[in-house]
Structure formats: structure tokens, C-alpha cells
Design a protein around this motif. Structure first.
Motif, mmCIF file in Angstrom:
data_model
loop_
_atom_site.group_PDB
_atom_site.id
_atom_site.type_symbol
_atom_site.label_atom_id
_atom_site.label_comp_id
_atom_site.label_asym_id
_atom_site.label_seq_id
_atom_site.Cartn_x
_atom_site.Cartn_y
_atom_site.Cartn_z
ATOM 1 N N LEU A 17 42.718 78.189 26.929
ATOM 2 C CA LEU A 17 41.452 78.656 26.366
ATOM 3 C C LEU A 17 40.755 77.582 25.536
ATOM 4 N N GLY A 18 41.525 76.777 24.826
ATOM 5 C CA GLY A 18 40.934 75.773 23.956
ATOM 6 C C GLY A 18 40.647 74.444 24.619
ATOM 7 N N ASN A 19 40.952 74.337 25.914
ATOM 8 C CA ASN A 19 40.711 73.087 26.646
ATOM 9 C C ASN A 19 39.379 73.195 27.387
ATOM 10 N N PRO A 20 38.337 72.501 26.941
ATOM 11 C CA PRO A 20 37.007 72.669 27.539
ATOM 12 C C PRO A 20 36.888 72.167 28.964
ATOM 13 N N LYS A 21 37.877 71.392 29.431
ATOM 14 C CA LYS A 21 37.795 70.844 30.784
ATOM 15 C C LYS A 21 38.716 71.549 31.782
ATOM 16 N N ALA A 22 39.582 72.435 31.291
ATOM 17 C CA ALA A 22 40.536 73.103 32.179
ATOM 18 C C ALA A 22 39.809 74.052 33.128
ATOM 19 N N GLU A 23 40.240 74.063 34.408
ATOM 20 C CA GLU A 23 39.636 74.949 35.401
ATOM 21 C C GLU A 23 40.716 75.685 36.190
#
Length: 300
Positions: free
Chosen positions: A236-242
Motif C-alpha cells: 500500500l505504501g509503495n507508489p510504484k507497486a502494481e
């Protein structure tokens, strides 16, 4: 019940700036999406569901509804940041969409039959749609999904490296793993993939790769929701995770929920990875039209 085609188009506005500027490749101004829909209708798909962003829905429908009205049923679902996140709070700095598997999840309430998933801006070829329709009509069920396997050599760009999901296939034709190779290119006549350390490894032109053309039973929605919840707990806190479709396929296999059949095709894949690819795509489509594979005007 005829299968449905789910088209991932939520990112189109950001790529093209304005939907009115969707690149035209066909002799009568056709986009790549037009060819996919045309092939799907010929193969027996009964409905087209578009995944888009709500903020360009009106403009999108204005482009495609006049072409498709009376030819095939259509529906629209929206991929928005807060869809299907449950109790998770979307971070204020999150701007990147949650990914292709989240896009599928957003179609949960619009699809009740076996369905295929494709990218909006990739050309997949008629043979692929015929084989996928046959699978969805005859073999697809809650423990058997599918992916079209393209020959790597027919997906390479002449203008730079590409990223491909390299498929490992067992003796029965089922997927055993997908390895994402992020830097594949031709080096002195040999296709290679390059690792982060700079080492190069050869790949055969016949190596099957996924170009994001999948076949699913509606049971995939429940699995996707469970996996998306797990994904959000961790990322949730990783802005680049998909949250990508291969994640769902891998977990489907790993958790012994079923198998993914690889549907081999000799179709040529087209895509505009680099702007320099565009003339080649246009020339290839013109050649197919000249050979009679497609009419000069798809929707006339």
C-alpha cells in the motif's frame, strides 16, 4: 453463451494526451483496437467490455459506439484508484493505477461468462482470437485458464529492447512459469535477454511469450480479490507497486487451484513500443489488407 472480450483501455488518455488523437493505422483511419474488435466478432465473441477511466468515458464512447452499434454488445467499466480496495486507505500521493489484474477485478460485476483479456493498443492477429474463442467455448472452467503464446521472434522491435513474459511450458502444453525479461533485443542476429548485471543470455525466436492475451473463467474474480487484498497489505505504501495479471496466473498455479493452458499461435504481434515502430505497424496492416485478410474499411 458467447464469450466476452475485455479490453484494457484505462491508460489510453494518458498515453495519447487526447482520445481524439488515438493513432490511426488502417487505410480508413482504423486504430489497433478496431482490428482486435473486428477479429473478436469474427471469432464469435458476443460482447465487448471496455475498461476505461470515468473522466474520459463520454469521449471514448463517442469514438467507438457509432462503429459498434448493432454489431456487438458493449459495456463499460471504470478503473478508479479506490475500486475494490476494501478497508485500505489509498495514499494521497498514489497516482499510478494499481495494474492490469486490478483492471480485471474492476470488471467483476459486468462479466458472468468465460472471457478473454487484451491490451487496447496491441495487434494480436485473427488466429489468436479464433483459438481463444475455441478455448473459452470448449475448455475453459474454474480450474483451467489460458494464455496465448506468441513466438518471441514475432514480437521484437527493431528500435530498442522490449519486455516480455517468457513462458515455461510443460509437456502437456500448460504453463509452469512466466519469467518477466525486461530487456530483450537482437544482438548480432541473436535474440538475447540482458540481466541487471549486464550478462546476456540467448533466446530462441520460437520461445513462447505472453503478450497479455489471457482467457479466464469468472472464478478469477474471487481469486483476484483475495490476491489484491494481500497485495495491498504488503504494498500500500509503495507508489510504484502494481498488481499484474501474471501475479494472478502464477498464484493460481502455485496454490494448486488449476492450470493455465498455453495456446500457441503463429500470428504476428504488432505494437508501438517506440514511436519509430509506427510506420512498420501501418505497413504491416496495409499488407494484410492487400492480401484480403481485412477489408479496406472495417466498419463500412
Amino acid at each position: 453463451m458467447q464469450p466476452t472480450l475485455l479490453i484494457l483501455a484505462a491508460g489510453m488518455a494518458s498515453r495519447y494526451g487526447s482520445l481524439k488523437q488515438i493513432q490511426q493505422f488502417g487505410p480508413s483511419g482504423e486504430t489497433i483496437i478496431d482490428y482486435s474488435i473486428y477479429d473478436a466478432i469474427r471469432a464469435g465473441f458476443g460482447k465487448i467490455v471496455f475498461i476505461i477511466r470515468e473522466n474520459f468515458a463520454a469521449e471514448f464512447k463517442e469514438i467507438f459506439e457509432p462503429k459498434l452499434k448493432g454489431r456487438v454488445a458493449t459495456d463499460y467499466v471504470y478503473q478508479e484508484m479506490d475500486a475494490f480496495v476494501g478497508d485500505h486507505q489509498v495514499p494521497a500521493d498514489r497516482t499510478k493505477p494499481w495494474g492490469t489484474a486490478h483492471a480485471i477485478l474492476c470488471a467483476k460485476n459486468a462479466i458472468n461468462e468465460p472471457f478473454a483479456v487484451i491490451n487496447a493498443d496491441d495487434f494480436y492477429g485473427a488466429d489468436s482470437f479464433v483459438k481463444m474463442a475455441a478455448f473459452l467455448n470448449g475448455e475453459c472452467k474454474s480450474d483451467i485458464y489460458s494464455v496465448v503464446g506468441y513466438e518471441l521472434g514475432k514480437t521484437i522491435s527493431e528500435h530498442g529492447s522490449v519486455s516480455r513474459g517468457v513462458c515455461a511450458v510443460d509437456g502437456a502444453g500448460f504453463l509452469s512459469a512466466i519469467n518477466e525479461r525486461t530487456k530483450i533485443y537482437t544482438d548480432n542476429g541473436q535474440i538475447v535477454y540482458e540481466e541487471a548485471d549486464g550478462s546476456k543470455h540467448p533466446l530462441s525466436p520460437e520461445t513462447p511469450v505472453s503478450m497479455n492475451f489471457w482467457g479466464f473463467d469468472p472464478s478469477v474474480f474471487e481469486l483476484s480479490q483475495d490476491l489484491f487484498n494481500e497485495f495491498l497489505d504488503k504494498n500500500l505504501g509503495n507508489p510504484k507497486a502494481e498488481f499484474f495479471i501474471p501475479i494472478v496466473a502464477d498464484e493460481f498455479i502455485r496454490r494448486n487451484k488449476g492450470k493455465v493452458k498455453v495456446l500457441p499461435t503463429s500470428s504476428q504481434w504488432f505494437g508501438v513500443t517506440y514511436k519509430e515502430d509506427a510506420p512498420g505497424v501501418q505497413a504491416s496492416l496495409s499488407e494484410l489488407v492487400a492480401k484480403g485478410a481485412y477489408p479496406n474499411n472495417l466498419w463500412k
